[in-house]
Scaffold this motif. Sequence first.
Motif, short mmCIF file in Angstrom:
data_model
loop_
_atom_site.label_atom_id
_atom_site.label_comp_id
_atom_site.label_asym_id
_atom_site.label_seq_id
_atom_site.Cartn_x
_atom_site.Cartn_y
_atom_site.Cartn_z
N ASP A 58 66.55 22.48 46.69
CA ASP A 58 65.72 23.67 46.62
C ASP A 58 64.96 23.68 45.30
OD1 ASP A 58 66.32 27.25 46.98
OD2 ASP A 58 64.50 26.07 46.97
N ASN A 59 63.73 23.18 45.31
CA ASN A 59 62.95 23.11 44.08
C ASN A 59 61.69 23.97 44.14
OD1 ASN A 59 61.65 21.38 45.98
ND2 ASN A 59 60.49 20.49 44.31
N VAL A 60 61.52 24.74 45.19
CA VAL A 60 60.34 25.58 45.34
C VAL A 60 60.80 26.99 45.58
CG1 VAL A 60 58.23 25.97 46.62
CG2 VAL A 60 59.07 23.64 46.33
N GLY A 61 60.39 27.94 44.75
CA GLY A 61 60.88 29.28 44.91
C GLY A 61 59.83 30.37 44.82
N GLU A 62 58.54 30.00 44.56
CA GLU A 62 57.56 31.04 44.33
C GLU A 62 56.85 31.48 45.60
OE1 GLU A 62 55.08 27.32 44.22
OE2 GLU A 62 57.11 27.93 43.69
N CYS A 63 57.15 30.91 46.75
CA CYS A 63 56.47 31.31 47.97
C CYS A 63 57.41 31.09 49.16
CB CYS A 63 55.18 30.50 48.16
SG CYS A 63 55.39 28.73 47.95
N ALA A 64 56.95 31.56 50.32
CA ALA A 64 57.79 31.43 51.51
C ALA A 64 58.04 29.97 51.83
CB ALA A 64 57.09 32.11 52.69
N MET A 88 68.94 13.78 46.24
CA MET A 88 67.71 13.20 46.78
C MET A 88 66.61 13.28 45.72
SD MET A 88 65.98 11.91 49.37
CE MET A 88 66.93 12.28 50.82
N PRO A 89 66.11 12.17 45.22
CA PRO A 89 65.07 12.20 44.21
C PRO A 89 63.75 12.72 44.78
CG PRO A 89 65.47 9.97 44.94
CD PRO A 89 66.50 10.82 45.61
N LEU A 90 63.02 13.49 43.99
CA LEU A 90 61.76 14.06 44.43
C LEU A 90 60.64 13.59 43.51
CD1 LEU A 90 62.77 17.72 45.21
CD2 LEU A 90 62.36 15.90 46.83
N LEU A 91 59.41 13.92 43.90
CA LEU A 91 58.27 13.63 43.08
C LEU A 91 57.99 14.76 42.10
CD1 LEU A 91 55.86 12.18 45.77
CD2 LEU A 91 56.95 10.91 43.94
N SER A 92 58.79 15.82 42.15
CA SER A 92 58.52 16.99 41.31
C SER A 92 58.55 16.62 39.83
CB SER A 92 59.51 18.11 41.61
OG SER A 92 60.84 17.63 41.45
N ASN A 93 59.42 15.71 39.42
CA ASN A 93 59.46 15.30 38.02
C ASN A 93 58.17 14.61 37.61
OD1 ASN A 93 62.05 16.31 37.72
ND2 ASN A 93 63.02 14.37 38.25
N PHE A 94 57.64 13.78 38.49
CA PHE A 94 56.38 13.10 38.18
C PHE A 94 55.24 14.09 38.02
CE2 PHE A 94 52.36 11.70 40.06
CZ PHE A 94 51.94 10.79 39.09
N PHE A 95 55.19 15.09 38.89
CA PHE A 95 54.06 16.02 38.86
C PHE A 95 54.09 16.96 37.67
CE2 PHE A 95 53.67 14.89 43.40
CZ PHE A 95 52.32 14.56 43.39
N SER A 96 55.15 16.92 36.87
CA SER A 96 55.19 17.69 35.63
C SER A 96 54.75 16.86 34.43
CB SER A 96 56.60 18.24 35.39
OG SER A 96 57.53 17.19 35.21
#
Length: 246
Positions: A65-71, A1-9
Amino acid sequence: MPLLSNFFSTAAGLLVRRWEAAQMDALLAECSGDNALQLGAPYGSLLRNAPHESRILAVQRSFPDNVGECAKLRLNYENLPFREASFDLVVCAHASEWVTDSGQFFNEIFRVLAPEGRLIVLSFNPWGPWCVRKKDKLINLSADIHFKPLSVAEVKSQCQPHAIVDRGRFGVYCPSLSDNPQKLARWGWCEKAGDRWWPALSNVYMLSAIKKEEKPSLIGKLMPQGAMLKKGWGGQTVATRNQVQQ
């Protein structure tokens, strides 16, 4: 599933992150309460400065799973596993772009939002130059996904039966998606000019609404301790702020 996380970097994505962080800082200074929920996390948590004791970060169940720094909690945006009036603050961080039924999405949000609670929507503007001309650079459109940003008018229409929109802002008018910060800096003049002359053509926007009850009722939440989740929901444990900071 493509995310926007690449764009936000990218450099352009960092422009959006800085603008959205500024909007959140101004709004969180006026927020209070016990529980806060963030739906969507393309670049992490926006609730780090929230005064709420319990801060939950929820991501779409089908996303990697691309978020790991918080709950975090995996769920369906259109069927939230929480009881009515559980949260004093709900932040939709680029979550509305992924829903197929926007009516059900906002009905669920206002169901779990307490009276006088605040909803904050951060979203791409479908009329901005990025979505109109360069949508394929934001996300891989060749994949079989639903990615459709809602306009400000559509969000206001969904909020109208439940809440009063108290403020909103348009931002980031740069038409370029270059990853070169120097090239983006040349478009800096667009920010002041866009706010003055063509605000509705921004790339992103923020909208804030306060939930209102027509009938007389208590303000806030009324539920036993630890009874935030629906009965019978068997998902993962949700961490509180104190647990996250350990």
